[in-house]
Write an enzyme that holds these catalytic residues in place. Structure first.
Site, short mmCIF file in Angstrom:
data_model
loop_
_atom_site.label_atom_id
_atom_site.label_comp_id
_atom_site.label_asym_id
_atom_site.label_seq_id
_atom_site.Cartn_x
_atom_site.Cartn_y
_atom_site.Cartn_z
N CYS A 86 0.88 -1.22 -0.18
CA CYS A 86 -0.28 -0.06 0.12
C CYS A 86 0.90 1.30 -0.12
CB CYS A 86 -0.78 0.09 1.31
SG CYS A 86 -2.13 1.21 0.81
N HIS A 190 -4.08 -5.23 0.64
CA HIS A 190 -3.32 -5.20 1.86
C HIS A 190 -3.43 -6.74 1.68
CE1 HIS A 190 -3.05 -1.20 3.21
NE2 HIS A 190 -3.60 -0.77 2.94
N GLU A 192 -2.08 -8.84 4.07
CA GLU A 192 -2.43 -9.21 5.65
C GLU A 192 -3.92 -9.14 5.45
OE1 GLU A 192 -1.69 -6.14 4.39
OE2 GLU A 192 -1.51 -4.22 5.62
#
EC number: 4.3.2.10
Lengths: 209, 289
Positions: A86, A190, A192
């Site tokens: 990001c 993202h 994660e």
């Protein structure tokens, strides 16, 4: 190499969602640490530059901690694999227009600009979007049919097509979803926060490093 | 295509997830970290953790509990309640929160709200807007004083936008815990007032509520608290039903429930006996990522 012998460093520059990334990498079973120290970064097999936040504050913090010099040595000269997430991907660019014009790390030639949708669409671009993978990248090697990831950003990366590995469609635009140059990778979404697809991406990035 | 999001709201009171009815009555559900673990496994798109007791009791967010919750959460986590400074936001992001939700802070200290957006980016800031119908008009409502705010809805929303909000969480107080479906009328009005993404909350009963919402409005996300907690695989089954209508949402698992009978309340029914008798079992190896 066995999982547990692989060391992953997450760069700490006081901003960013280090905990979520740490959590995901730990879940995959690697040795992982959050650090800004040269010695520790030098030991890592792969480095992740996370990011949630504003560009200016981030780059200032990176320069103050001399991470720009450390990364230049470890990533550009020693060719350690780097994944920017990001804002971490946007920091790889030459410049960003977020609240003024700011210099980035300049690892991948490109500029970060505000998203201006052609059709009616909200900014920030937030939510799960499908990728169009346009260049075979090792970070996508473990994906199955589903190619959606979680995005959340108001600015986007503009660069030459040779560095673009995937795009996504939003508001009548084709936004750069990921970039790649040699050992340097950047993803606008993202991983994660993208459940299993995100974990598959981390695994592929780390295993192929 | 950008998928529309299904968000689970955890209403947390004194560190316990509760069922909330009309902002007045609360029934206990369980530990937040366990609720999150299940919601995550069932394929939720995002989790909004809202601590309703922190601000009213003048407490800070419970950072340790957020850390525990974040550990089980591989989807975006937004946290609200008890945020009064930039330092709180910093600590929350370090505890695993991806976004913060503010409400009362907008009245107490709008400058802090603005600096959250400046320091952490717009995408990090969700502003929660409580609305209630006063006669024929919708008005912004203040949950702490239980009174209307002295602004009209459009003014208030443009103020929220100026402060740098990245998303607007619209909560209809009258629909809270009512199972009457989303307030489509209100959302149609609000979507014309703003260009930032809208999350609708309040009144969801079942998959039908989300289908109505996505069909009749352009909102980005639908959120619900109560109904996700009470049935096994609630998220997955709800999403599968939405996608049978239109492929609006993301399915994390392969289970699409296409051949399953479903009752009018969106609950799975048992398959016919003769179908069950002739079922062939297929072994699906669990993927190790």
């Amino acid at each position: 190499m066995k999982y547990k012998n692989i060391q992953v460093a997450i760069i700490d520059y006081d901003l960013g969602n280090t905990y979520s990334v740490l959590n995901a990498i730990e879940f995959l079973g690697y040795k992982v640490f959050v650090t800004s120290e040269y010695e520790k970064l030098k030991k890592a097999n792969a480095i992740i530059l996370p990011g949630v936040g504003a560009f200016e504050a981030a780059i200032k913090s990176i320069v103050r901690k001399e991470l720009d010099k450390i990364l230049t040595e470890l990533v550009l000269q020693e060719q350690k694999p780097l994944l920017g997430i990001c804002l971490g991907m946007q920091l790889l660019a030459n410049t960003s227009e977020e609240n003024g014009l700011h210099q980035g790390l300049g690892f991948i030639e490109g500029n970060v600009k505000k998203i201006t949708p052609k059709s009616k669409a909200a900014v920030p671009h937030v939510g799960w979007n499908d990728l169009n993978i346009i260049q075979n990248s090792k970070i996508y090697s473990r994906l199955k049919d589903s190619k959606n990831f979680y995005f959340d950003h108001s600015y986007h990366f503009e660069c030459e097509s040779q560095y673009i590995s995937a795009t996504c469609n939003y508001g009548g635009l084709s936004l750069v979803a990921s970039v790649q140059k040699n050992n340097i990778f950047g993803v606008q979404f993202h991983p994660e926060k993208s459940q299993n697809n995100g974990l598959r991406l981390f695994r592929a990035f780390i295993e192929n490093s | 295509m950008l998928k529309r999001r299904i968000i689970a709201v955890l209403t947390v009171k004194d560190d316990i997830v509760v069922q909330s009815i009309g902002f007045q009555k609360y029934l206990p559900i369980g530990k937040p970290e366990i609720a999150v673990e299940f919601l995550n496994k069932w394929g939720i798109d995002e989790i909004a953790y809202n601590d309703i007791s922190a601000t009213s009791k003048g407490k800070k967010p419970n950072f340790e509990l957020i850390k525990k919750v974040a550990k089980k959460c591989f989807v975006p986590l937004a946290v609200g309640g008890g945020i009064s400074s930039l330092e709180d936001v910093r600590k929350l992001t370090q505890s695993g929160a991806d976004k913060v939700i503010v409400n009362n802070l907008l009245l107490q200290n709008p400058d802090v709200v603005k600096s959250i957006a400046e320091n952490f980016g717009n995408q990090c800031l969700i502003v929660s807007l409580d609305i209630k119908k006063d006669g024929q008009t919708y008005k912004p409502y203040h949950y702490l004083t239980q009174k209307y705010l002295p602004y009209n809805l459009q003014e208030w929303i443009s103020r929220i936008e100026t402060l740098g909000a990245g998303e607007l969480l619209v909560n209809n107080v009258d629909r809270d815990g009512s199972y009457q479906g989303f307030d489509i009328e209100a959302l149609k009005i609000i979507q014309n007032f703003t260009s930032i993404p809208i999350i609708a909350l309040g009144g969801a009963k079942n998959a039908r509520s989300f289908i109505e919402l996505f069909e009749q409005t352009q909102v980005d996300a639908g959120a619900a608290g109560n109904f996700f907690h009470f049935t096994e695989h609630s998220v997955n089954i709800c999403k599968a039903q939405i996608n049978q209508f239109q492929p609006w949402v993301r399915l994390e698992t392969n289970a699409n429930y296409q051949d399953n009978p479903i009752d009018t309340n969106g609950r799975l029914l048992k398959k016919e006996d003769d179908i069950l008798e002739h079922l062939l079992f297929v072994k699906i190896e669990k993927e190790i990522i």
